[in-house]
Design an enzyme around this catalytic site. Sequence first.
Site, PDB file in Angstrom:
ATOM      1  N   LYS A   1      28.947  52.900  17.355  1.00  0.00           N
ATOM      2  CA  LYS A   1      27.493  53.582  17.440  1.00  0.00           C
ATOM      3  C   LYS A   1      27.605  54.851  15.702  1.00  0.00           C
ATOM      4  O   LYS A   1      29.126  56.128  16.103  1.00  0.00           O
ATOM      5  CB  LYS A   1      27.280  54.762  18.538  1.00  0.00           C
ATOM      6  CG  LYS A   1      26.229  55.072  18.639  1.00  0.00           C
ATOM      7  CD  LYS A   1      26.089  55.979  19.521  1.00  0.00           C
ATOM      8  CE  LYS A   1      26.809  57.851  19.436  1.00  0.00           C
ATOM      9  NZ  LYS A   1      25.243  58.113  18.089  1.00  0.00           N
TER      10      LYS A   1
ATOM     11  N   GLU B   1      35.824  76.997  17.499  1.00  0.00           N
ATOM     12  CA  GLU B   1      34.971  75.906  16.782  1.00  0.00           C
ATOM     13  C   GLU B   1      33.966  75.601  15.800  1.00  0.00           C
ATOM     14  O   GLU B   1      33.214  76.132  16.709  1.00  0.00           O
ATOM     15  CB  GLU B   1      35.652  74.758  17.158  1.00  0.00           C
ATOM     16  CG  GLU B   1      35.350  73.420  15.215  1.00  0.00           C
ATOM     17  CD  GLU B   1      35.219  72.616  15.706  1.00  0.00           C
ATOM     18  OE1 GLU B   1      34.585  71.699  17.226  1.00  0.00           O
ATOM     19  OE2 GLU B   1      36.192  71.244  15.120  1.00  0.00           O
TER      20      GLU B   1
ATOM     21  N   CYS C   1      36.474  68.726  10.246  1.00  0.00           N
ATOM     22  CA  CYS C   1      37.944  69.160  11.436  1.00  0.00           C
ATOM     23  C   CYS C   1      38.743  69.772  10.353  1.00  0.00           C
ATOM     24  O   CYS C   1      40.124  70.634  11.668  1.00  0.00           O
ATOM     25  CB  CYS C   1      38.144  68.063  12.404  1.00  0.00           C
ATOM     26  SG  CYS C   1      38.785  66.638  11.609  1.00  0.00           S
TER      27      CYS C   1
HETATM   28  O1  TXE Z   1      29.791  65.963  18.228  1.00  0.00           O
HETATM   29  P1  TXE Z   1      29.519  64.888  19.312  1.00  0.00           P
HETATM   30  P2  TXE Z   1      27.602  67.164  17.346  1.00  0.00           P
HETATM   31  C1  TXE Z   1      32.242  69.470  16.898  1.00  0.00           C
HETATM   32  C2  TXE Z   1      31.961  71.013  15.818  1.00  0.00           C
HETATM   33  C3  TXE Z   1      29.949  70.725  16.127  1.00  0.00           C
HETATM   34  C4  TXE Z   1      30.335  69.971  17.659  1.00  0.00           C
HETATM   35  C5  TXE Z   1      29.582  69.094  18.022  1.00  0.00           C
HETATM   36  O2  TXE Z   1      32.278  72.022  16.398  1.00  0.00           O
HETATM   37  O3  TXE Z   1      29.911  71.635  16.499  1.00  0.00           O
HETATM   38  O4  TXE Z   1      31.525  69.077  17.700  1.00  0.00           O
HETATM   39  O5  TXE Z   1      28.896  68.615  17.133  1.00  0.00           O
HETATM   40  C6  TXE Z   1      28.271  61.077  20.679  1.00  0.00           C
HETATM   41  N1  TXE Z   1      29.264  60.246  25.602  1.00  0.00           N
HETATM   42  N2  TXE Z   1      32.553  68.400  15.497  1.00  0.00           N
HETATM   43  O6  TXE Z   1      27.248  67.689  18.683  1.00  0.00           O
HETATM   44  O7  TXE Z   1      27.734  65.544  20.392  1.00  0.00           O
HETATM   45  C7  TXE Z   1      27.145  61.032  19.195  1.00  0.00           C
HETATM   46  O8  TXE Z   1      25.935  60.493  18.969  1.00  0.00           O
HETATM   47  C8  TXE Z   1      29.219  58.921  24.422  1.00  0.00           C
HETATM   48  C9  TXE Z   1      33.727  67.876  15.962  1.00  0.00           C
HETATM   49  O9  TXE Z   1      27.449  66.266  16.816  1.00  0.00           O
HETATM   50  O10 TXE Z   1      31.016  64.927  20.102  1.00  0.00           O
HETATM   51  C10 TXE Z   1      28.042  61.390  17.549  1.00  0.00           C
HETATM   52  O11 TXE Z   1      27.944  59.821  17.842  1.00  0.00           O
HETATM   53  N3  TXE Z   1      28.971  59.532  23.101  1.00  0.00           N
HETATM   54  C11 TXE Z   1      34.125  66.485  14.731  1.00  0.00           C
HETATM   55  C12 TXE Z   1      29.365  61.287  18.481  1.00  0.00           C
HETATM   56  O12 TXE Z   1      30.020  61.574  19.569  1.00  0.00           O
HETATM   57  C13 TXE Z   1      28.419  60.720  22.708  1.00  0.00           C
HETATM   58  C14 TXE Z   1      32.735  66.201  14.116  1.00  0.00           C
HETATM   59  C15 TXE Z   1      29.631  62.498  18.061  1.00  0.00           C
HETATM   60  O13 TXE Z   1      29.073  64.073  18.367  1.00  0.00           O
HETATM   61  C16 TXE Z   1      28.290  60.956  23.701  1.00  0.00           C
HETATM   62  C17 TXE Z   1      31.457  66.806  14.285  1.00  0.00           C
HETATM   63  C18 TXE Z   1      28.323  60.925  25.091  1.00  0.00           C
HETATM   64  N4  TXE Z   1      28.075  61.847  25.932  1.00  0.00           N
HETATM   65  C19 TXE Z   1      31.138  67.424  15.275  1.00  0.00           C
HETATM   66  N5  TXE Z   1      27.508  62.882  23.637  1.00  0.00           N
HETATM   67  C20 TXE Z   1      35.598  66.450  14.028  1.00  0.00           C
HETATM   68  N6  TXE Z   1      36.421  66.121  14.623  1.00  0.00           N
HETATM   69  O14 TXE Z   1      35.872  65.755  13.383  1.00  0.00           O
HETATM   70  C21 TXE Z   1      27.349  62.070  22.053  1.00  0.00           C
HETATM   71  N7  TXE Z   1      27.585  60.902  21.770  1.00  0.00           N
END
Ligand code: TXE
Length: 481
Positions: free
Chosen positions: A173, A384, A282
Amino acid sequence: MQKIKNYINGELIEPAAGHYIDNYNPATGKVYSLIPDSDEQDVEKAVQAALTAFPIWSVTPKEERSRIMLKISDLIEKNLEGLAIAESIDNGKPISLARTVDIPRAASNFHFYATAILHYASESHAMEDMAINYTLRTPVGIAGCISPWNLPLYLFTWKIAPAIASGCCVVAKPSEITPMTAYLLSELCIEAGLPKGVLNIVHGYGHKVGAAITAHPKIPLISFTGGTKTGAEIARTAAPMFKKLSLELGGKNPNIIFADCDFEKAIKTTLQSSFANQGQICLCGSRIFIEKPIYEKFKKEFIEKVKALKVGNPADADSRLGAVVSKSHMEKVLSYIDLAKQEGGTIVSGGFQVKLEGEFAEGYYIAPTIIEGLAYNCRTNQEEIFGPVVTLTPFETEEEVLHYADSTQYGLAAILWTENLTRAHRMASRLHAGIVWINCWLLRDLRTPFGGVKSSGVGREGGFEALHFFTEPKNVCIKLK
Ligand code: TXE
């Protein structure tokens, strides 16, 4: 309007319930395509396809798996320009970055694991003349791969490539915020002749598709990159089912600049490590610690250079910063700038939303922002932000800066600037981080272990670590007498 499709059992299909989500272009703030709003039914179909493909794919000779993966890699390279344009439109990142980093790296991920698998061998432990142990490594089964929006195709393929090289079949996904290049990849997989069901891509929300993948009893392994909160939720679901987990989560990385550094190089690279991809990596060094003797000089020159960075249409070749990924993310980043002011910080550069003209007037642009005067342990310096925002903090001693550096809940990467060799090694061994870059940043050798400590995650990606993760070791002990 273009409709993205799921890739299940080798075919591009509509989501079972027929619902779609709007996909925004962050540069203009306008909807430009539709994403399947998939649910458990689609995940179930994908799991069934993967289960059917697995008995054959898992015993397909690695040379054959490698050959198909090399074809995918070649096709990514052949389509580099189209993929780079798509990535830039979907994510808001400058086209120059997509062209030179995101898409070439996606091709490298396939190329690297297509060849790594050919060299992957297992251990044997002899017990003198009594017995021999050898370790068999077999693919775990169906891998669930969930990736984020910041480096869409780059991180998506960083999971899929080692999984399918290992002989696993995948239900993946991509982020619902940046689905386009994963969709284009599914077309390339069909063109490359990847057998049906080996890779299945289900688009949609995290709380629906991501949660269904995480909870599915036939998926024994989850590889996830994203936010720390989501990682914790995935771990809560997966732990009682004893799934194998690899979690690459957030970071709040220190960039430590000693007075004896190569000043020009430190400034030049710090521009990158602060603001590349609008700070949405990140690995960005968002907390800059500068040794006191050069603090004022560094600050002055850094501000000058940051003010000269062009924030603009991501499609323009000279834009150094494009748009941040979404309206809600822009609001989150701006709210941290407000917080920094409340916490007593001084904005010395940027600090505002940039309003472009014409069709870009509704886009999500933020000026590269530098803040000083904050305590190392305030929220701005602990949480972050994931945007084009850095803080400057002076320090006097190694002990002091180590204390600042390690004070957050995160431990992904650290950056060090010094020409003192012994100090560099000493600091590198003491910093609590998964990756330390000395006099460089984001210099990546795909063979090295990649990941973080503390709330930055569990497990390592990269090199043979990833092949270990996607395979299950079995020790076989043969008695010789
Ligand atoms: O990430 P999410 P988001 C950090 C950064 C950002 C924050 C939130 O601080 O502001 O995370 O970003 C899927 N079960 N990073 O909201 O939600 C979602 O659909 C399973 C750091 O975009 O964690 C997506 O495919 N999956 C980071 C993926 O998880 C779930 C890069 C990441 O989304 C889910 C991005 C669930 N319950 C954001 N909920 C890095 N470390 O590189 C969401 N997803």
